[in-house]
Every structure is written in structure tokens, then in C-alpha cells.
Design an enzyme around this catalytic site. Structure first.
Site, mmCIF file in Angstrom:
data_model
loop_
_atom_site.group_PDB
_atom_site.id
_atom_site.type_symbol
_atom_site.label_atom_id
_atom_site.label_comp_id
_atom_site.label_asym_id
_atom_site.label_seq_id
_atom_site.Cartn_x
_atom_site.Cartn_y
_atom_site.Cartn_z
ATOM 1 N N HIS A 156 0.853 -1.191 0.000
ATOM 2 C CA HIS A 156 0.000 0.000 0.000
ATOM 3 C C HIS A 156 0.878 1.227 0.000
ATOM 4 C CE1 HIS A 156 -3.122 2.871 1.162
ATOM 5 N NE2 HIS A 156 -3.943 1.979 0.642
ATOM 6 N N GLU B 222 -7.847 -5.198 -0.269
ATOM 7 C CA GLU B 222 -8.398 -5.983 -1.372
ATOM 8 C C GLU B 222 -8.374 -7.479 -1.107
ATOM 9 O OE1 GLU B 222 -9.961 -4.122 -3.006
ATOM 10 O OE2 GLU B 222 -8.934 -2.850 -4.441
HETATM 11 N N1 ACO Z 1 3.973 -7.683 -4.633
HETATM 12 C C1 ACO Z 1 5.284 -7.701 -4.903
HETATM 13 N N2 ACO Z 1 6.070 -6.609 -4.850
HETATM 14 C C2 ACO Z 1 5.484 -5.466 -4.518
HETATM 15 C C3 ACO Z 1 4.107 -5.381 -4.212
HETATM 16 C C4 ACO Z 1 3.347 -6.551 -4.276
HETATM 17 N N3 ACO Z 1 2.041 -6.546 -4.014
HETATM 18 N N4 ACO Z 1 3.800 -4.091 -3.925
HETATM 19 C C5 ACO Z 1 4.938 -3.389 -4.032
HETATM 20 N N5 ACO Z 1 5.953 -4.221 -4.395
HETATM 21 C C6 ACO Z 1 7.349 -3.857 -4.595
HETATM 22 C C7 ACO Z 1 7.559 -3.190 -5.948
HETATM 23 O O1 ACO Z 1 7.816 -4.128 -6.965
HETATM 24 C C8 ACO Z 1 8.711 -2.275 -5.671
HETATM 25 O O2 ACO Z 1 9.893 -3.022 -5.712
HETATM 26 P P1 ACO Z 1 11.239 -2.395 -6.327
HETATM 27 O O3 ACO Z 1 11.548 -1.200 -5.455
HETATM 28 O O4 ACO Z 1 12.225 -3.495 -6.186
HETATM 29 O O5 ACO Z 1 10.921 -2.011 -7.736
HETATM 30 C C9 ACO Z 1 8.486 -1.839 -4.229
HETATM 31 O O6 ACO Z 1 7.695 -2.878 -3.631
HETATM 32 C C10 ACO Z 1 7.762 -0.523 -4.115
HETATM 33 O O7 ACO Z 1 6.662 -0.547 -4.999
HETATM 34 P P2 ACO Z 1 5.926 0.772 -5.467
HETATM 35 O O8 ACO Z 1 5.076 0.472 -6.645
HETATM 36 O O9 ACO Z 1 6.896 1.909 -5.581
HETATM 37 O O10 ACO Z 1 5.047 1.091 -4.179
HETATM 38 P P3 ACO Z 1 3.743 1.905 -4.147
HETATM 39 O O11 ACO Z 1 3.572 2.407 -2.790
HETATM 40 O O12 ACO Z 1 3.705 2.898 -5.241
HETATM 41 O O13 ACO Z 1 2.652 0.764 -4.492
HETATM 42 C C11 ACO Z 1 0.686 -0.479 -4.667
HETATM 43 C C12 ACO Z 1 1.458 0.586 -3.859
HETATM 44 C C13 ACO Z 1 0.434 0.051 -6.083
HETATM 45 C C14 ACO Z 1 -0.642 -0.756 -3.999
HETATM 46 C C15 ACO Z 1 1.548 -1.783 -4.743
HETATM 47 O O14 ACO Z 1 1.845 -2.235 -3.452
HETATM 48 C C16 ACO Z 1 0.879 -2.887 -5.576
HETATM 49 O O15 ACO Z 1 1.021 -2.897 -6.804
HETATM 50 N N6 ACO Z 1 0.140 -3.843 -4.908
HETATM 51 C C17 ACO Z 1 -0.540 -4.903 -5.621
HETATM 52 C C18 ACO Z 1 -1.872 -4.399 -6.187
HETATM 53 C C19 ACO Z 1 -2.904 -4.175 -5.095
HETATM 54 O O16 ACO Z 1 -3.071 -4.948 -4.155
HETATM 55 N N7 ACO Z 1 -3.636 -3.050 -5.261
HETATM 56 C C20 ACO Z 1 -4.689 -2.625 -4.303
HETATM 57 C C21 ACO Z 1 -4.188 -1.488 -3.435
HETATM 58 S S1 ACO Z 1 -5.331 -1.046 -2.187
HETATM 59 C C22 ACO Z 1 -6.367 0.037 -2.940
HETATM 60 O O17 ACO Z 1 -6.024 0.795 -3.806
HETATM 61 C C23 ACO Z 1 -7.761 0.100 -2.503
#
Ligand code: ACO
Length: 370
Positions: free
Chosen positions: A258, A313
């Protein structure tokens, strides 16, 4: 005359995702990511999660819109507006057979005329369950079911979906879900709504923009894929192998991570509890818990510097499955809840009356000097 090569200094830039930018003040909700706490207009999530959706709307709309000061006012206004929204379903649903369910919702919301007399925030909230239920039935080859204005909003949502009166436990679970996801600070879709509202484009344009942002898999499009993931894993002995292979391919595990929360999303626990009370939901929980535990362990190992925890989610998927929504409709059900927050933010932004227009830092080539 020469074109000046001087570029006025841009203000301090922030990160591409605006993580550390305060883009708005709001009285509506606050997400404390370090403490894992969600506050909605002075109440902690666990204080309001058993409220009716109508009572939450009273709280969200208080002092921002005229009328609807009691829960009963909101219930009556929503019932009448659902009936009005259904006319649009009858007229337009047959023309949209080839769209995904969220695209179909976008289409029907776009057909709401700005000129109508029902207060737009009421119509926006009322219309989503009417449209979402009809779209889900249409996808299954069934005719839409007209709303029953005498029912509560959540009960009518399930009635329009199934065509039969829902059980009390299903109504309670869906109500908890709608309240739990109704507002959540300046998330991407709410920000989109506020930007559009700031141009005075109106309620419907603003919330349609919000829906377009919600539909992405990084925001509100995740719970369907969560179920796909649970199905693909299939059995407890496959959990580690499946999740490890997915992470090795560089994929993101849906339902984890998140932008704001660095600890467990408090909404996940509320929804886990809600699904645990359901006759048709409990069976999935043991397996989901095992997947969750393994995913958290693997994420901690793979991203030791980035706390990645369960988000809303993950258990959303189980609640919505248990009350009978097809997974293709999950984003639309999310929109039904979040519409409460979107409309309140639009009303708040309209009151503020200030155009949102940030700056960008130009990093392209300079024009050559003449
Ligand atoms: N699985 C694996 N790796 C992840 C995940 C995940 N669910 N979430 C983040 N990471 C990793 C990224 O790959 C990244 O790694 P890196 O630095 O080696 O490239 C690092 O963690 C940071 O990721 P960001 O995308 O910069 O983090 P951000 O805070 O922008 O992302 C997000 C938040 C988009 C929700 C992300 O965690 C994600 O894609 N989760 C999966 C999708 C999901 O569950 N979405 C629902 C969110 S809740 C809502 O909106 C109601």
C-alpha cells in the site's frame, strides 16, 4: 526577438508518485499509515464499521450538501433515486453487451444528464448499485431486476443482484464492506475526482473520472485478481511454489502493499471478521490465511527494505464472493462504496472553489537560440 532560454525556476519537485505532497486539506478522512489507522470525520474505522451505509452518508455529507440530515432522509432519497436510475438501465443496457463490467458502469454513469433535478451526489450514490447489479445480471444472461425503494440501500443492492430477498447476514456483510471502503484520504481516484471538481465540471464528470482511476489493477481492480490467485494456487501444498514463482517472474502479489500503510491495512481485519461471520465465507478463510502468511513471509524476504503488508483488497475478494458477486463485478461494488467518499470530496472541493493546477518541472530540450 530571441526566444529566451531562461526557464523560470520550478518549485521544489516531489517524487513522481507525489508520496510526500500534501495536495489538499479535508475534513473527511485521514489515513495514518504508520499506526494502521483510518479516521472518518472524527471516528475510527472500528467505531463506524457496523453503521448502516446511509448513516455513514449522513456523516460524510454533513454540512457539505443541503437536505438529507437523518439516516431516514438518506434512505428515502436514495430509494427514489434508484428508481429513477433504473429507467436508464432499461433504455441503455441492451446497447452495451460487449463491454467489461467496469466499462459498462462507466458508460451508464456517463449517460446521467447534468440537467436532472435529483441532487447529483444522491443520484451518483444511488445509481451505482442499480447499474452494477443490472450489468452483472446482463453478463450472466439475466434480465435486470427493478429496485425496491422501500428497502435499505445495501439490501436493495443484493435484491437487484439476485432477484430474491437477501439474508440478514449477507446484508450485514455487504454493508460493512461498503462502509469500510467509503472513504480513504486522498487516494488516486479521490484525487482525480477533486481535480475534475476543481474545474467546476460537475459531480457526474468528477465521479466518472474517479471511476476511471479506480479501475486500474494498482487501485480498485485488485480483488478479482486476488480470487484468481487463490484459485490458481489451488491447495495448501502449492502455496509456496506458486507465490515464489510469481515473485521470481517479477509479478506483484495482488492484495499486498500500500502506498500509505506500512503496517497491516485496518480495513483488512474488519473485512476478515465480516467474512468469518458468513455461512458461505468461512470455508475460504483458512486457505486465504495460509496464503496471506506465506505471501507476507516471502515479501519480507524479497523486499526487506519495503514493508509490504496485506491491504483491503485481499479480504474484500472473500466478502464479495461470499455474498454472491461475480468477480468481474468487484470493482463496480468497490465503486458503490467509494462513491460515498467521492461525492463528499467533490462537494468539499466545490466549496473551496479553487482550481487545482500544479506545475511540472520541464526536463526536455531547450529551444535553440535564434
Ligand atoms: N507484490 C510484490 N512486490 C510489490 C508489491 C506486491 N504486491 N507491492 C509493491 N511491491 C514492490 C515493488 O515491486 C517495488 O519493488 P522495487 O523497489 O524493487 O521495484 C516496491 O515494492 C515498491 O513498490 P511501489 O510500486 O513503488 O510502491 P507503491 O507504494 O507505489 O505501491 C501499490 C502501492 C500500487 C498498492 C503496490 O503495493 C501494488 O502494486 N500492490 C498490488 C496491487 C494491489 O493490491 N492493489 C490494491 C491497493 S489497495 C487500494 O487501492 C484500494
Amino acid at each position: 526577438m530571441t526566444i529566451s532560454s531562461h526557464v523560470a525556476p520550478a518549485p521544489e519537485t516531489t517524487s513522481p508518485g507525489l508520496e510526500n505532497t500534501i495536495a489538499s486539506e479535508t475534513i473527511l478522512s485521514h489515513v495514518d499509515g504508520a499506526a494502521g489507522r483510518l479516521i472518518v470525520r472524527g471516528y475510527d474505522l472500528d467505531q463506524i464499521s457496523s453503521w448502516s451505509f446511509e448513516a455513514l452518508l449522513v456523516l460524510l455529507w454533513k454540512d457539505l450538501a443541503p437536505g438529507q440530515v437523518t439516516e431516514a432522509d438518506v434512505q428515502t432519497a436514495l430509494g427514489q433515486a434508484r428508481a429513477a436510475a433504473f429507467h436508464l438501465v432499461e433504455r441503455l443496457l441492451p446497447t452495451i453487451p460487449h463491454l467489461s463490467q467496469v466499462e459498462a458502469l462507466r458508460f451508464l454513469l456517463a449517460a446521467l444528464p447534468d440537467s436532472q433535478t435529483v441532487p447529483h451526489h444522491v443520484m451518483a450514490v444511488a445509481a451505482v448499485p442499480v447499474f452494477a447489479a443490472a450489468i452483472a445480471r446482463n453478463a450472466a444472461g439475466s434480465a435486470p431486476v427493478a429496485p425496491d425503494a422501500s428497502l435499505g440501500h445495501t439490501e436493495d443492492f443484493l435484491f437487484m443482484l439476485h432477484g430474491t430477498r437477501p439474508s440478514e447476514e449477507n446484508v450485514r456483510a455487504l454493508n460493512t464492506y461498503l462502509v469500510t471502503v467509503a472513504d480513504h484520504g486522498l487516494n488516486a481516484s479521490t484525487f482525480a475526482a477533486r481535480v475534475i471538481a476543481s474545474t467546476k465540471a460537475g459531480m457526474f464528470s468528477s465521479v466518472i473520472g474517479a471511476l476511471c482511476a479506480l479501475k486500474g489493477p494498482l487501485h480498485g481492480g485488485a480483488p478479482g485478481p486476488v480470487l484468481d490467485m487463490l484459485d490458481a494456487i489451488g491447495s495448501e501444498d502449492n502455496i509456496n511454489a506458486w507465490l515464489s514463482a510469481s515473485l521470481a517472474r517479477g509479478e506483484r502479489l495482488m492484495g499486498f502493499g500500500h502506498r500509505i500503510y506500512r503496517v497491516r491495512d485496518p480495513r483488512a481485519d474488519v473485512l476478515k471478521q465480516a467474512v468469518g461471520l458468513l455461512r458461505h465465507g468461512g470455508g475460504r478463510i483458512g486457505f486465504a490465511e495460509a496464503v496471506e502468511a506465506e505471501a507476507l513471509a516471502l515479501l519480507a524476504e524479497k523486499k526487506p527494505l519495503r514493508p509490504l503488508q496485506t491491504n483491503v483488497e485481499f479480504y474484500t475478494a472473500l466478502v464479495l464472493e461470499a455474498v454472491g458477486f461475480p468477480r468481474e463485478s468487484f470493482t463496480n461494488v468497490f465503486a458503490a462504496g467509494r462513491m460515498g467518499g467521492w461525492t463528499a470530496h467533490v462537494l468539499e472541493q466545490e466549496r473551496l472553489g479553487k482550481l487545482i493546477r500544479p506545475q511540472s518541472r520541464y526536463v526536455g530540450p531547450q529551444p535553440s537560440q535564434l
